[in-house]
Design an enzyme around this catalytic site. Structure first.
Site, short mmCIF file in Angstrom:
data_model
loop_
_atom_site.label_atom_id
_atom_site.label_comp_id
_atom_site.label_asym_id
_atom_site.label_seq_id
_atom_site.Cartn_x
_atom_site.Cartn_y
_atom_site.Cartn_z
CE LYS A 259 -5.04 5.95 10.36
NZ LYS A 259 -3.53 5.65 10.31
N GLY B 146 -1.09 0.58 9.76
CA GLY B 146 -2.27 0.95 10.49
C GLY B 146 -3.33 -0.26 9.79
CG ASP C 143 2.44 -6.24 16.91
OD1 ASP C 143 1.85 -5.40 16.63
OD2 ASP C 143 1.81 -7.14 17.94
CG ASP D 93 4.17 -4.39 6.88
OD1 ASP D 93 3.36 -5.15 7.70
OD2 ASP D 93 3.89 -3.81 6.08
CB SER E 39 -7.30 9.07 7.99
OG SER E 39 -8.71 8.88 7.38
CE1 TYR F 151 -8.33 3.92 9.75
CE2 TYR F 151 -9.62 5.67 9.10
CZ TYR F 151 -8.57 4.86 9.00
OH TYR F 151 -7.48 5.28 7.95
CB THR G 217 -3.91 0.64 -0.27
OG1 THR G 217 -4.97 0.66 0.74
CG2 THR G 217 -3.73 2.13 -0.47
CG ASN H 266 2.19 3.91 6.28
OD1 ASN H 266 1.35 4.60 5.77
ND2 ASN H 266 2.25 2.63 5.84
N GLY I 229 0.84 -1.26 0.03
CA GLY I 229 0.02 -0.02 -0.08
C GLY I 229 0.81 1.15 -0.10
CB ILE I 230 0.30 4.41 1.74
CG1 ILE I 230 -1.02 4.84 1.32
CG2 ILE I 230 0.95 5.87 2.08
CD1 ILE I 230 -1.81 5.63 2.09
#
Length: 259
Positions: free
Chosen positions: A153, A86, A57, A38, A136, A149, A184, A84, A18-19
Site C-alpha cells: 500500500k 486488493g 484479474d 472483479d 491504506s 501488506y 467489509t 480498488n 466491500g468498499i
C-alpha cells in the site's frame, strides 16, 4: 447538485463487494454509469445499478488492457477509474516469519493491480478525468505484523503521486484514499479485533462502514474536487492523530493498579 456525476462513466476494480461495491452504488446514485470489474461475480449488482460487469484479474496486465480497451470501444472513453481491488495479508506475522508466496500475491494484486490500471488506464480516460487508488492507513502508520501488506500500500501512494505529476498536462487528477479498519467481507475473519482496535485507537471510537469511505471517493471523482491532485486522504476516524482518551485512560489505570 454538489458532486454530480451525471453522464460520467466509471470503471471500478474490486467493485463487486466491500468498499468497491459501496463506491459503485454511490456513483450510480449520483448519475454515473458504472463498470464493475472483479474476480468475484458482480453481474447481478451491475445489472441492478444499470451498469456492466467485467470479470477481471488486475494482476494480469494484458487482461487489464483488454478489459479497458473492449469496454471503451463499446461505450466510449472513461471519466473515472477506481483502482480498488486488493487483498489482505496475514496479520500478526513479522516480515521475518512472513510467507513468501502470500507476499508475492499481495504485490501482484495490491501493487501491480494499481500499476496496471495506471499504465493502461490513461489511454482510455478523457482529458480532465479522475483516477482514484485505494491505499491504506497501514501504508504510513505502522502496525507491527503487517509488513508485506503495508509495503504494497505504501507503493500505491508513491504510484499515485508520480502519476499525478505525469498526467497533469492532460488535467487527469490522481488521488488516493487510505482507509483504516472498515467493515467489509475482507475484514470478516478479524472483525472482533478490528472493532476493538477501532474503539480504542480512533477518536470516533468505532469501525467505519464502506459507505463512509465511498463518500470520499465520490468527492474526489467529482468536478468539485478539481484542485485536488496527488493527495492521500486518510479515512481513519482520527486514528492517525495520536493517542486517544481511551488509550490514555487504559495506561493511567494500569499505572494506578501498579501494572
Amino acid at each position: 447538485m454538489f458532486f454530480d456525476l451525471s453522464g460520467k462513466r466509471a470503471f471500478i476494480t474490486g467493485g463487486a463487494s466491500g468498499i468497491g461495491l459501496a463506491v459503485a452504488r454511490r456513483f450510480a446514485e449520483a448519475g454515473a454509469r458504472v463498470v464493475i470489474a472483479d474476480m468475484q461475480d458482480g453481474q447481478a449488482v451491475a445489472t441492478e445499478l444499470g451498469g456492466t460487469f467485467v470479470h477481471l484479474d488486475v494482476s494480469d496486465s494484458a487482461a487489464v488492457l483488454s478489459a479497458l480497451a473492449q469496454n471503451c470501444e463499446q461505450e466510449g472513453k472513461l471519466d473515472i477509474l477506481i483502482n480498488n481491488a486488493g487483498i489482505n495479508g496475514a496479520d500478526g506475522v513479522t516480515i521475518e516469519d512472513s510467507d513468501e508466496a502470500l507476499t508475492r500475491k499481495l504485490l501482484e494484486i495490491n501493487t501491480l493491480g494499481v500499476y496496471h490500471g495506471l499504465k493502461h488506464g490513461p489511454a482510455h480516460i478523457r482529458d480532465g478525468g479522475a483516477i482514484i487508488n485505494t491505499a491504506s492507513l497501514g501504508a504510513t502508520l505502522m502496525f507491527p505484523g503487517s509488513g508485506p501488506y503495508s509495503a504494497t500500500k505504501a507503493a500505491v501512494i508513491n504510484l499515485t503521486q508520480m502519476s499525478a505529476l505525469e498526467l497533469a498536462p492532460r488535467k487527469i487528477r490522481v488521488n488516493a484514499v487510505a482507509p483504516s479498519f472498515i467493515r467489509t467481507p475482507l475484514a470478516q475473519d478479524d472483525i472482533e479485533l478490528f472493532e476493538k482496535m477501532s474503539y480504542n485507537a480512533t477518536a470516533a471510537q468505532r469501525i467505519a462502514e464502506p459507505e463512509e469511505v465511498a463518500a470520499v471517493f465520490h468527492f474526489l471523482a467529482s468536478d468539485d474536487a478539481s484542485y485536488m491532485n496527488g493527495q492521500v486522504i486518510n479515512v481513519d476516524g482520527g486514528m492517525s492523530l495520536g493517542f486517544t482518551n481511551v488509550q490514555l485512560d487504559m495506561i493511567s489505570q494500569e499505572l494506578t493498579s501498579g501494572g
